[in-house]
Design an enzyme around this catalytic site. Structure first.
Site, PDB file in Angstrom:
ATOM      1  N   ARG A   1       0.831  -1.208   0.000  1.00 24.78           N
ATOM      2  CA  ARG A   1       0.000   0.000   0.000  1.00 24.78           C
ATOM      3  C   ARG A   1       0.868   1.261   0.000  1.00 24.78           C
ATOM      4  NH1 ARG A   1      -2.701   3.162   4.234  1.00 24.78           N
ATOM      5  NH2 ARG A   1      -4.689   3.986   3.439  1.00 24.78           N
TER       6      ARG A   1
ATOM      7  N   HIS B   1       0.599   4.319  -2.648  1.00 24.32           N
ATOM      8  CA  HIS B   1       0.345   5.699  -2.241  1.00 24.32           C
ATOM      9  C   HIS B   1       1.494   6.615  -2.640  1.00 24.32           C
ATOM     10  CE1 HIS B   1      -3.189   5.380   0.774  1.00 24.32           C
ATOM     11  NE2 HIS B   1      -3.282   4.445  -0.164  1.00 24.32           N
TER      12      HIS B   1
ATOM     13  N   ASN C   1      -3.466   8.832   4.347  1.00 26.37           N
ATOM     14  CA  ASN C   1      -2.295   8.244   4.989  1.00 26.37           C
ATOM     15  C   ASN C   1      -2.288   8.372   6.508  1.00 26.37           C
ATOM     16  OD1 ASN C   1      -1.105   7.585   2.482  1.00 26.37           O
ATOM     17  ND2 ASN C   1      -0.252   9.645   2.274  1.00 26.37           N
TER      18      ASN C   1
ATOM     19  N   HIS D   1      -6.125  -5.973  -2.280  1.00 21.30           N
ATOM     20  CA  HIS D   1      -6.875  -6.046  -1.021  1.00 21.30           C
ATOM     21  C   HIS D   1      -7.230  -7.470  -0.625  1.00 21.30           C
ATOM     22  CE1 HIS D   1      -8.282  -1.590  -1.450  1.00 21.30           C
ATOM     23  NE2 HIS D   1      -7.054  -1.702  -0.985  1.00 21.30           N
TER      24      HIS D   1
END
Length: 319
Positions: A53, A57, A85, A184
Site C-alpha cells: 500500500r 500511495h 495516509n 486487497h
C-alpha cells in the site's frame, strides 16, 4: 520477454530504468531487501500489505519518487498527514531498516524509491503472489505534496467513476483498476473506512443492503456505530487474510467486499469492471500475469532518473 514489456510500458523510461542498474554498484541489493522484508513479514504478516500500500500511495502522488516517506519539516508538509495516509500508512520503520542495511553495503548508491518498489514486489511474492522483475534506477524526489495526496489517492468510499478517473489521470486503465484493487486480498482496514456502509449508507440511516447479511452482522459487531476506536481493524479477506490468492474476486461476486471501493467493482450496474472480475475469478493464472504487468506500469509512473532528484541519505528527509 522483459524487453517487450519495457517497450509496452512507458518506453521513454526504458532507457533510463533497467533491470541491472545496480549490478556493479550494489550487486547484493535485491538480496538485502528480500531478507529484510522476510524478517518484517515474519514479525507481522500484515506488514506485507502495508508495504504494498505504501508503494501505491507513493506512486499516485508525484510519481514513484519516495515522497510518501518524507517527514514534515519547518519548510515542507509531507504526505503522511494527508487524509488517506494519516494513522493508516505504515511500514516506514521497515523502509528505514532496509535503507540502513543497503547503505552499509553500498553507500549513497540506491534510492529510497527503488527500495520501496522492491519491498512491495517482495511483499506480494512472500504472501503467495507472483514474482516479477523490477527495473531500477529511480531517484528520490526533493519534496512532497500533501494536497495531491488528499486529491489523487482513491478513497474507500468513492464511486466507481471517481476511482476510474483517478487511475486514468495517472495513465492507468480500467483493467488496472480491477487488477490493482485485488491487492486487497491481503491486509486489513480501519472501521472508519467502511462504517458508513454499515449504518448510514449514503445518508439513508440504514446499511448498504447489498452487503451479504452474515458479513454485515460480523462487521457491525466488530465496528459498532458508537465506537470510534481507530485501532479496530477488519480483515479485507477474512478467510485468507495473509494469503495473496484469488478469493478477492469470489468475495465480490458474493457481495462480501469489505470496502465500498472494492464491492463497487462488481455491484455497479453495467460497470466496465464486472467482466474483469468474472474473468479473473475463473482464470487466476491470467490474473497473476496481469497483476505483475499492472505493477510494472504503476512502478514506472513519472519516475525521476539520472540528474533529476537525488539519492537520499535518510528516506525521511531530503539531503
Amino acid at each position: 520477454f522483459v524487453f517487450p514489456l519495457c517497450l509496452l510500458f512507458l518506453p521513454a523510461v526504458c532507457g533510463q530504468l533497467n533491470y541491472y542498474f545496480y549490478r556493479n554498484t550494489c550487486p547484493d541489493l535485491e538480496r538485502i531487501v528480500f531478507n529484510a522484508v522476510i524478517s518484517a513479514v515474519m514479525n507481522e504478516t500484515r506488514m506485507a500489505a502495508s508495504l504494498l500500500r505504501l508503494h501505491f500511495h507513493d506512486c499516485f502522488v508525484n510519481g514513484c519518487d519516495g515522497s510518501v516517506l518524507l517527514d514534515d519539516t519547518d519548510s515542507m508538509i509531507g504526505e503522511k498527514t494527508a487524509a488517506p495516509n494519516h494513522n493508516s500508512a505504515r511500514g516506514f520503520e521497515v523502509i528505514d531498516a532496509i535503507k540502513t542495511a543497503v547503505e552499509n553495503s553500498c553507500k549513497a548508491i540506491v534510492s529510497c524509491a527503488d527500495i520501496l518498489t522492491l519491498a512491495a514486489r517482495d511483499s506480494v511474492h512472500l504472501s503467495g503472489g507472483p514474482y516479477w522483475p523490477v527495473s531500477l534506477g529511480r531517484r528520490d524526489g526533493k519534496t512532497a505534496n500533501k494536497n495531491a495526496a488528499n486529491t489523487n489517492l482513491p478513497a474507500p468510499f468513492e464511486s466507481l467513476d471517481s476511482i476510474i478517473n483517478k487511475f486514468q489521470a495517472v495513465g492507468l486503465s480500467v483493467q488496472d483498476v480491477v487488477v490493482l484493487s485485488r491487492a486487497h486480498t491481503i491486509g486489513a482496514a480501519h472501521c472508519n473506512t467502511f462504517k458508513s456502509s454499515l449504518f448510514n449508507f449514503k445518508g439513508t440511516s440504514s446499511p448498504d443492503q447489498t452487503i451479504e447479511p452474515s458479513l454485515l452482522g460480523n462487521l457491525q459487531t466488530l465496528c459498532p456505530e458508537n465506537n470510534n476506536d481507530p485501532n479496530t481493524l477488519a480483515s479485507l479477506d477474512p478467510m485468507t487474510q495473509d494469503r495473496f490468492d484469488n478469493a478477492y474476486f469470489k468475495n465480490l461476486q458474493n457481495n462480501e467486499g469489505v470496502l465500498q471501493s472494492d464491492q463497487t467493482l462488481f455491484s455497479t450496474p453495467n460497470a466496465s469492471t464486472v467482466p474483469y472480475v468474472n474473468f479473473y475469478n475463473n482464470y487466476p493464472y491470467a490474473f497473476f500475469m496481469d497483476f505483475h504487468i499492472s505493477m510494472i506500469k504503476l512502478a514506472n509512473l513519472s519516475v525521476l532518473t539520472r540528474s533529476d532528484g537525488e539519492i537520499r541519505k535518510n528516506c525521511r528527509f531530503v539531503n
